[in-house]
Design an enzyme around this catalytic site. Structure first.
Site, PDB file in Angstrom:
ATOM      1  N   LYS A  79       0.852  -1.191   0.000  1.00 30.90           N
ATOM      2  CA  LYS A  79       0.000   0.000   0.000  1.00 30.90           C
ATOM      3  C   LYS A  79       0.888   1.241   0.000  1.00 30.90           C
ATOM      4  CE  LYS A  79      -4.000   1.906   2.567  1.00 30.90           C
ATOM      5  NZ  LYS A  79      -4.863   1.718   3.763  1.00 30.90           N
ATOM      6  N   SER A 154      -9.847   1.693   2.938  1.00 25.48           N
ATOM      7  CA  SER A 154      -8.989   2.516   2.110  1.00 25.48           C
ATOM      8  C   SER A 154      -7.910   1.733   1.344  1.00 25.48           C
ATOM      9  CB  SER A 154      -8.288   3.544   2.999  1.00 25.48           C
ATOM     10  OG  SER A 154      -7.391   2.909   3.893  1.00 25.48           O
ATOM     11  N   SER A 178      -9.975  -0.641   7.104  1.00 21.84           N
ATOM     12  CA  SER A 178      -9.390  -0.473   5.763  1.00 21.84           C
ATOM     13  C   SER A 178      -8.706  -1.695   5.172  1.00 21.84           C
ATOM     14  CB  SER A 178      -8.414   0.702   5.767  1.00 21.84           C
ATOM     15  OG  SER A 178      -9.125   1.919   5.884  1.00 21.84           O
TER      16      SER A 178
END
Ligand SMILES: [Mg+2]
Ligand SMILES: [Zn+2]
Lengths: 489, 96, 490
Positions: A79, A154, A178
């Site tokens: 990420k 997210s 997330s």
């Protein structure tokens, strides 16, 4: 097809020489090239570094120097809020559009040490603020199951990339759901570890007391393997518990004999999609058939957790994001007379709507005269939420809930209603407030889209959650694949 | 509680976050709704409840007073929007 | 009728701790390095970096707290103080709001009239320093743009906050000097105001003598020297009094001291006072200390100025004044003890005399700092010995002392080279005595007339003739003999 092999399988293939790291890397780079236009999961594909890395790994294997790491030869995506030395790290924000960190996050060091091949940095809601991936400062990632829908967020890119088999494993971060929520919406496995199990050093902070890094994978074994690699002590993070997880043994006959599982009624209230509820009910039956003792329970303060979270997370982020000021790195506005104007314009231009919203809420909640009414109150509510969990964990080893009350919604559907978006995290947020481990495993489809079953455990019971989730996934295998995958079967 | 536009402007100044007129308008409305929802917390009596700052309790996490390798200045300044004479450069300071 | 005004002063003193590394990261804590060489992800607030508390910084603040008679907290936590400024990389400072490490201490000062006064310390907390802004002009707002050096960002600071117990600039000066001495004795800081390792903000207010309510205070920032602090207090007190006597009122505001111009200017009014939005630091767990932990630190405390002063007066019988002068600086106290150890306790008073008179005079004349004492304790001890042994006279000793300062040579060497040892050879001195007598017929008459001063004068002449080297007792005897001989008196 190489790209749909599991990490354990790829690792074996590499170790035996059946597949070279270069072959593996090329296969995944090709897969990314083929599917990326539809998914848009990556902000940066590190093709060159991955190729060099693969060559080195092959060389070392041939010369037999150093033993083969748990992730040797396995491509992993990270990420874009985890620092990678020499590789652009944007947090999905324009304000860090071309920022290149001078150091690796602890988890990235661990990936390298385990022989992983970092293949790219994934898209995300800006600074991890969002539940749909649409708050990316660059572009929204699409759900591999239906390009018209959101992948969840997210950690949108990390979840979508694994679901689309662009990569075998990926890392996400989870502040209010997330990891678990996008895992559920993309039909993969996602673990949010106990707070303090995985070092936050090098993770760009959103809400420091809630953030935790965790693994995405298509099966529980792979998820456990990645967790074992990233979890452990790190003196550079003062909130790291300095604990190494026990060896996780998965295998044999799936059984949950004597395991007591609680079903908190508050997680099945209004707003839950009946189809989702049906899948969870089926899962509960399946768990019972494995010998688990199922009982209903109550977490009375659940409805207040969301409110506490939407004060605490913004408050912490309002300070954590103050460093993005156009002085030392990142974006600086072109037209600024004095310093004050430079600050105001730089941040106005650099941050997106959701980030601005949260900075404003947090700043307001901390401003003089409001601290007690909002921030302190929220921290007290947090205490009540924690007590709820302590209560039920006296009777149960773990809790089972839906990961999300609804399946992936259409792109753009909720973008102008922030509150509705926040409510989608109701089942995952309490877990972060209490610092507990939570895992989401696929438990079927509802109206064609994946549904996630969430298991919540006690502090540092992550290994048990993985064992329970493994047993369930063996008894109720989820072998549906997103349309993107089908063509190659 | 409902926020006023001037409160929004005050907070944006505190946060050093510039806002367009439209943004101010939206935020005044959205923040009011969010805070309204958040105030459901007030239904709970928390008088004697101790706040939790760290969900997983640790204490006395210390570092030995030993120097580490600092970063290379050129590398650090290469990320700076503006640098001069080995320093980061900022515009005229318009406030105390 | 004119009111008599009383000045009320409270201080917030920031002291940089002399640890090896910074408080939250392992970068070197050093003064005067090239800009931005002691920086890392943590002290530059690069994304993803996290603070870790320096164990020595924690030990040092506890040590300072104990030396300043504080209660050490068993539970203490850190908080974020939010404000934007280019020298603050995180745009918040990690400090301590409601649970500081040290509380309720005091420092005793000795007033001009010899009486003592306790200045209460409200709290001492640990926080990080900011970087340095380099710009044109002594006024931040004057520069067109500023350059930032983050070497100092993250250096450990302790903030010492007093109660408003000081009643004049003089008292403030006494307090600051005492505080400086104590901190320095503890060895937790070099407390050099000129290098900025000790800085203070001054809160001043005035009220009619006898009033119990405090007046409205102004806070003076950017005070970078002791003298600036004193001038600033006097300036503010005058300013407040003038305002009130002109029928106006004092505004509660933060002002900046412009030392060059000797004036203060408004920085921030109460209305626009900073809203720091403090909240507990989520990146740092609390500090929990047991009595054992605290006692372990107490055991590392050296003997402090007050105790040493008491010992010097009782044990060695020094005057309160001499003792105070010696104790004022750590180095001078150490010098004294070393010299006494070599010269013997019996010589303690002599050492004190030489140190507080000759040595201080020379050092002031040469403008030497306490760490630049030009004479070694061993050299003074030797000098005293030479006097005892009668090798040199007290008068010569002073000359030798000057020579030590000039050349750094040892006393014996100097005495030899310069041939300064006493002349005790009776035959030689007798000749000189006779010459002196013969050369002064007028004086002989006086002597005959019974004027005792006459003999004194001739002894003086002998000393002159021998450049002060004649043994005084012997000289008196021989002059008398010479007179008798010369005048035929038997
Ligand atoms: Mg301070
Ligand atoms: Zn540093």
């Amino acid at each position: 097809m190489t790209h749909n092999l599991s990490a354990s399988r790829l690792n074996k293939a590499f170790a035996s020489g059946e597949l070279s790291a270069v072959e593996i890397t090329e296969a995944f780079l090709a897969r990314i090239e083929a599917t990326e236009p539809a998914v848009r999961a990556f902000l940066t594909v590190t093709a060159d570094q991955a190729r060099d890395r693969a060559k080195k790994l092959d060389g070392r294997r041939r010369n037999g120097d150093g033993e083969i790491g748990l992730l040797a030869g396995v491509p992993v995506a990270v990420k874009d809020n985890m620092c990678t030395e020499g590789i652009r790290t944007t947090c999905g924000s324009k304000i860090l559009g071309d920022y290149v960190p001078p150091y690796d996050a602890d988890v990235v060091e661990r990936l390298r040490a385990a022989g992983a091949i970092i293949i790219g940095k994934t898209n995300m809601d800006e600074f991890a603020m969002g539940s749909s991936g649409e708050n990316s400062g660059f572009w929204p990632t699409k759900n591999p199951w239906d390009p018209g829908r959101i992948p969840g967020g997210s950690s949108s890119g990390s979840a979508a990339a694994v679901a689309a088999e662009q990569v075998t494993l990926s890392l996400g971060s989870d502040t209010g759901g997330s990891i678990r929520q996008p895992a559920a919406m993309c039909g993969i496995v996602g673990l949010k570890p106990t707070y303090g199990y995985v070092s936050r050093y090098g993770l760009v902070a959103f809400a420091s007391s809630l953030d935790q890094i965790g693994p995405f994978a298509r099966d529980v074994e792979d998820c456990a393997r990645l967790f074992e690699v990233i979890a452990g002590g790190d003196r550079r993070d003062s909130t790291n518990a300095g604990r190494t997880p026990p060896a996780i043994k998965l295998g044999g006959e799936p059984s949950l004999k004597g395991v007591r599982l609680g079903v908190p009624r508050e997680y099945f209230g209004a707003g839950i999609d009946p189809e989702v509820k049906a899948r969870i009910d089926e899962a509960i039956v399946k768990l019972a058939s494995l010998g688990a003792e199922i009982g209903e329970c109550s977490l009375p303060h659940t409805e207040y957790a969301l409110s506490a979270y939407y004060i605490l997370a913004p408050a912490e982020c309002s300070a954590n994001l103050a460093r993005f000021d156009g002085v030392r790195y990142g974006h600086r506005t072109l037209d600024s007379g004095g310093l004050l104007e430079m600050y105001m314009k730089t941040r106005q231009e650099g941050f997106g709507d959701e980030v601005k919203r949260r900075i404003m809420i947090g700043t307001y909640a901390l401003s003089s005269g409001y601290y007690d009414a909002y921030y302190k109150k929220a921290q007290q509510v947090r205490t009540l939420v924690i007590r709820d969990f302590e209560q039920v964990f006296r009777q149960f080893d773990a809790l089972i809930t839906p990961t999300s009350p609804i399946t992936a919604w259409g792109l753009g559907e909720k973008t102008d209603d922030p509150l509705a978006m926040y409510l989608a995290d109701a089942c995952t947020i309490p877990v972060n407030l209490a610092g507990l481990p939570g895992i989401s495993v696929p438990c079927g489809l509802a109206n064609g889209m994946p549904v996630g079953l969430q298991l919540i455990g006690k502090h540092f019971d992550d290994h048990k959650l993985l064992q329970y989730a493994w047993a369930y996934s063996k008894a109720a295998p989820f072998d549906a694949r997103p349309p993107l995958g089908k063509g190659d079967k | 509680m409902a926020l006023t536009r001037s409160q929004v402007e005050h907070v944006s100044r505190l946060a050093r976050l510039g806002l367009s007129e439209v943004e101010k308008e939206h935020l005044t409305e959205q923040l009011s709704r969010i805070l309204e929802h958040v105030e459901s917390m007030n239904r709970l009596n928390t008088t004697d409840v101790t706040p939790t700052y760290h969900a997983v309790a640790l204490q006395n996490v210390l570092r030995e007073d030993k120097p580490h390798q600092s970063l290379d200045r050129a590398k650090v300044l290469s990320q700076a929007p503006e640098a001069e004479a080995g320093c980061f450069k900022v515009p005229k300071i318009t406030e105390g | 009728m004119a009111t008599n005004w009383e000045t009320v002063v409270g201080l917030e003193v920031h002291v940089e701790l002399s640890t090896e590394t910074k408080v939250w990261c392992g970068c070197k804590n050093e003064f005067g390095a090239e800009p931005n060489v002691n920086v890392c992800p943590v002290c530059l607030a690069l994304p993803g970096s996290l603070p870790v508390l320096n164990a020595t910084a924690l030990q040092y603040i506890i040590k300072a707290g104990l030396a300043l008679n504080c209660t050490i907290a068993h539970f203490s936590k850190f908080d974020r103080k939010n404000y934007f400024y280019p020298d603050s990389p995180m745009n918040y400072q990690i400090s301590q709001l409601d649970l500081p490490l040290c509380r309720n201490g005091w420092v005793e000062i000795v007033l001009a009239d010899g009486s003592t006064k306790r200045i209460r310390i409200n709290r001492i907390h640990l926080e990080n320093d900011a970087g340095k802004l380099l710009h044109a002009g002594d006024d931040v707002a004057e520069g067109e743009s500023s350059l930032v050096d983050f070497n100092r960002a993250g250096v450990p600071l302790i903030e010492i906050v007093t109660e408003p117990d000081l009643r004049s600039a003089e008292e403030a000066g006494l307090f600051l000097n005492k505080l400086k001495a104590i901190i320095k004795y503890c060895g937790v800081s070099d407390v050099k105001m000129e290098e900025g390792s000790m800085r203070c903000d001054v809160n001043t207010s005035v009220r009619p003598v006898g009033a119990t309510e405090y007046g409205t205070r102004s806070e003076l920032k950017n005070v970078n020297s002791f003298s600036a602090a004193l001038r600033g207090i006097e300036y503010e007190a005058k300013r407040h009094i003038a305002l009130i006597e002109a029928g106006g009122t004092v505004d509660q505001e933060t002002r900046s001291w412009r030392d060059a111009k000797g004036v203060s200017v408004v920085l921030r009014s109460k209305e626009e006072a900073n809203d720091y939005r403090y909240f507990p630091e989520p990146d740092l767990p609390p500090v929990v200390l047991t009595e054992e932990d605290i006692e372990r630190v107490r055991a590392t405390l050296p003997e402090l100025p007050d105790a040493i002063l008491r010992r010097l007066t009782t044990e060695y019988g020094l005057s309160a004044y001499d003792a105070a002068v010696i104790v004022a600086e750590k180095e001078s106290a150490e010098w004294f003890h070393e010299a006494v150890a070599l010269a013997g306790a019996g010589n303690a008073k002599a050492v004190a005399n030489w140190q507080t008179n000759e040595l201080n005079r020379v050092m002031n004349a040469k403008g030497l700092g306490p760490d630049q004492i030009p004479v070694q304790p061993r050299q003074l001890a030797e000098l005293l010995q030479l006097m005892e042994k009668g090798v040199i006279t007290g008068k010569i000793a002073k000359t030798v002392f000057e020579k030590i300062v000039e050349t750094g040579k040892d006393p014996e060497v100097i005495v030899k080279e310069e041939g300064l040892s006493q002349v005790a050879d009776e035959g030689e001195l007798a000749k000189v005595a006779m010459e002196v007598v013969v050369a002064n017929p007028k004086v002989i008459e006086d002597w005959k007339a019974g004027k005792a001063a006459a003999a004194q004068f001739l002894v003086g002449q002998m000393m002159k003739a021998t450049r002060g080297r004649a043994n005084p007792q012997l000289a008196v005897k021989l002059v008398t003999e010479a007179l008798r001989q010369h005048t035929g008196q038997a």
